[in-house]
Design an enzyme around this catalytic site. Structure first.
Site, PDB file in Angstrom:
ATOM      1  N   TYR A   1      26.339   4.607  49.847  1.00 21.93           N
ATOM      2  CA  TYR A   1      25.920   5.100  48.524  1.00 21.93           C
ATOM      3  C   TYR A   1      24.426   4.819  48.290  1.00 21.93           C
ATOM      4  CZ  TYR A   1      26.319   5.432  43.356  1.00 21.93           C
ATOM      5  OH  TYR A   1      26.180   5.748  42.029  1.00 21.93           O
TER       6      TYR A   1
ATOM      7  N   LYS B   1      21.590   7.537  47.628  1.00 23.87           N
ATOM      8  CA  LYS B   1      20.866   7.537  46.359  1.00 23.87           C
ATOM      9  C   LYS B   1      19.361   7.336  46.570  1.00 23.87           C
ATOM     10  CE  LYS B   1      24.088   8.247  43.271  1.00 23.87           C
ATOM     11  NZ  LYS B   1      24.193   9.614  42.700  1.00 23.87           N
TER      12      LYS B   1
HETATM   13  P1  NAI Z   1      32.544   9.933  37.429  1.00 23.59           P
HETATM   14  O1  NAI Z   1      33.438   9.621  38.598  1.00 23.59           O
HETATM   15  O2  NAI Z   1      33.114   9.785  36.060  1.00 23.59           O
HETATM   16  O3  NAI Z   1      31.983  11.413  37.540  1.00 23.59           O
HETATM   17  C1  NAI Z   1      31.660  12.038  38.735  1.00 23.59           C
HETATM   18  C2  NAI Z   1      32.146  13.459  38.666  1.00 23.59           C
HETATM   19  O4  NAI Z   1      31.747  14.155  39.848  1.00 23.59           O
HETATM   20  C3  NAI Z   1      33.682  13.539  38.599  1.00 23.59           C
HETATM   21  O5  NAI Z   1      34.071  14.309  37.485  1.00 23.59           O
HETATM   22  C4  NAI Z   1      34.064  14.175  39.918  1.00 23.59           C
HETATM   23  O6  NAI Z   1      35.231  14.987  39.836  1.00 23.59           O
HETATM   24  C5  NAI Z   1      32.822  14.983  40.260  1.00 23.59           C
HETATM   25  N1  NAI Z   1      32.699  15.245  41.687  1.00 23.59           N
HETATM   26  C6  NAI Z   1      32.880  14.374  42.708  1.00 23.59           C
HETATM   27  N2  NAI Z   1      32.695  14.972  43.881  1.00 23.59           N
HETATM   28  C7  NAI Z   1      32.375  16.265  43.614  1.00 23.59           C
HETATM   29  C8  NAI Z   1      32.045  17.370  44.428  1.00 23.59           C
HETATM   30  N3  NAI Z   1      32.036  17.266  45.759  1.00 23.59           N
HETATM   31  N4  NAI Z   1      31.747  18.554  43.826  1.00 23.59           N
HETATM   32  C9  NAI Z   1      31.754  18.660  42.466  1.00 23.59           C
HETATM   33  N5  NAI Z   1      32.083  17.633  41.656  1.00 23.59           N
HETATM   34  C10 NAI Z   1      32.386  16.455  42.217  1.00 23.59           C
HETATM   35  O7  NAI Z   1      31.246   9.039  37.604  1.00 23.59           O
HETATM   36  P2  NAI Z   1      29.936   8.866  36.692  1.00 23.59           P
HETATM   37  O8  NAI Z   1      29.775   7.435  36.463  1.00 23.59           O
HETATM   38  O9  NAI Z   1      29.959   9.790  35.540  1.00 23.59           O
HETATM   39  O10 NAI Z   1      28.810   9.291  37.733  1.00 23.59           O
HETATM   40  C11 NAI Z   1      27.938  10.394  37.568  1.00 23.59           C
HETATM   41  C12 NAI Z   1      26.748  10.215  38.494  1.00 23.59           C
HETATM   42  O11 NAI Z   1      26.019   9.063  38.094  1.00 23.59           O
HETATM   43  C13 NAI Z   1      27.117   9.985  39.966  1.00 23.59           C
HETATM   44  O12 NAI Z   1      26.200  10.640  40.787  1.00 23.59           O
HETATM   45  C14 NAI Z   1      27.004   8.494  40.111  1.00 23.59           C
HETATM   46  O13 NAI Z   1      26.779   8.123  41.445  1.00 23.59           O
HETATM   47  C15 NAI Z   1      25.831   8.209  39.204  1.00 23.59           C
HETATM   48  N6  NAI Z   1      25.737   6.833  38.764  1.00 23.59           N
HETATM   49  C16 NAI Z   1      26.601   6.328  37.844  1.00 23.59           C
HETATM   50  C17 NAI Z   1      26.471   5.023  37.416  1.00 23.59           C
HETATM   51  C18 NAI Z   1      27.326   4.449  36.348  1.00 23.59           C
HETATM   52  O14 NAI Z   1      27.060   3.311  35.915  1.00 23.59           O
HETATM   53  N7  NAI Z   1      28.352   5.149  35.882  1.00 23.59           N
HETATM   54  C19 NAI Z   1      25.467   4.123  37.998  1.00 23.59           C
HETATM   55  C20 NAI Z   1      24.576   4.761  38.920  1.00 23.59           C
HETATM   56  C21 NAI Z   1      24.726   6.072  39.285  1.00 23.59           C
END
Ligand code: NAI
Length: 293
Positions: A165, A169
């Site tokens: 990851y 990133k």
């Molecule tokens: P989350 O798991 O709630 O949302 C991620 C979404 O991406 C999900 O709805 C999932 O179905 C969708 N997804 C996954 N693979 C996919 C694909 N191949 N094609 C289309 N959609 C896909 O997670 P969150 O926390 O909302 O994360 C959003 C972004 O923020 C991610 O890139 C994550 O790595 C990043 N992030 C989040 C942090 C946090 O504290 N929540 C911290 C640092 C980064």
């Protein structure tokens, strides 16, 4: 008048968490939004239409405009279809938020090739594919654009158990730095968001409490993202914004010269360069743990 009236946005992975919050706010500000989500589980397995459909319904119920796509960001044809969906439904594309993400955490000594590949594929290649098609559309329109890459302090600073990851990133941040330069003459800004929020991805990493739910709500992160999409942010590009709760910080770099002499002279000896570097070490910034940022 909304700040994003007439704009058209795509948010990948917008079926939940941060992506949903971004999509809802962009729509509330007047943008028409393509809600993309594969609808799988946290590790990227499985798929369903319901996550994207639910957010589209929520946006429409609030009086906004939205359309859903369900393809994986790792699929070139699906990425092309996502941009086409924006054009077919709303006539253009102004904003791309690369947000979709998965986790396959494991300490490096135990990490499998499959865990490495899956995470690099979704975050790095997924951001590449959507951006590739969005870039062409924005160049064709000739009116600039806004692209946000979702990175993480895991990649920009480091985090235990997230080699795959963190590499992905850091990759999207490097991708941003080059595109920001190439986009300047076209009016396309490209910035990095490193968020922290309570979502499905982080629910077992953050304390379970009412206070955390309020303090770390994904909706706290979205205003910075939305502002970067406005006309007011036309000159903001190549930057990294860490947004955690209601705190927005700029993560930037500086060069510290540790040793220097005339470059026409002989190279440093190993001992001499070592002495120079060691003498400066007390003044180096300390390595931060992500949650200290
Ligand atoms: P989350 O798991 O709630 O949302 C991620 C979404 O991406 C999900 O709805 C999932 O179905 C969708 N997804 C996954 N693979 C996919 C694909 N191949 N094609 C289309 N959609 C896909 O997670 P969150 O926390 O909302 O994360 C959003 C972004 O923020 C991610 O890139 C994550 O790595 C990043 N992030 C989040 C942090 C946090 O504290 N929540 C911290 C640092 C980064």
């Amino acid at each position: 008048m909304g700040l994003l009236d007439g704009k058209v946005a795509i948010v990948t992975g917008a079926g939940g968490g941060l992506g949903r919050a971004h999509a809802m706010l962009l729509a509330q500000l007047g943008a028409s939004v393509v809600v993309n989500d594969l609808g799988g589980s946290r590790d990227g397995t499985g798929s369903s239409n319901s996550m994207a459909d639910t957010v589209v319904e929520e946006i429409r119920a609030a009086g906004g405009h939205a359309a859903a796509t369900y393809g994986s960001v790792t699929d070139d044809a699906a990425a092309a279809a996502m941009i086409q969906c924006a054009v077919d439904n709303f006539g253009r594309l102004d904003i791309l938020i690369n947000n979709a993400g998965i986790l396959r955490d494991r300490s490096f000594k135990n990490m499998t090739d499959g865990e490495w590949d899956a995470v690099i594929d979704v975050h790095l290649r997924g951001s590449y594919l959507a951006t590739k098609h969005a870039w062409q559309q924005m160049l064709t329109q000739g009116e600039g654009g806004r692209i946000i890459m979702t990175s993480s302090t895991s990649g920009l600073i480091g985090n235990f158990g997230q080699a795959n990851y963190g590499a992905a990133k850091a990759g999207v941040a490097g991708f941003m730095r080059v595109l920001a330069l190439e986009g300047m003459k076209y009016g396309i800004t490209v910035n990095v968001l490193a968020p922290a929020a309570l979502s499905r991805m982080t629910e077992d990493l953050m304390p379970e409490s009412e206070e955390t739910a309020v303090r770390m709500a994904p909706e706290k992160v979205s205003p910075t993202v939305a502002w970067l999409c406005t006309d007011a942010a036309a000159k903001v590009t190549g930057r990294q914004f860490c947004v955690s709760g209601n705190r927005t910080t700029l993560l930037s770099w500086q060069y510290d010269v540790l040793a220097e002499k005339d470059s026409m002279s002989e190279p440093w000896t190993v001992e001499a360069i070592g002495e120079q570097i060691e003498a400066s070490m007390d003044n180096w910034p300390k390595l931060l743990k992500p949650m200290e940022v």
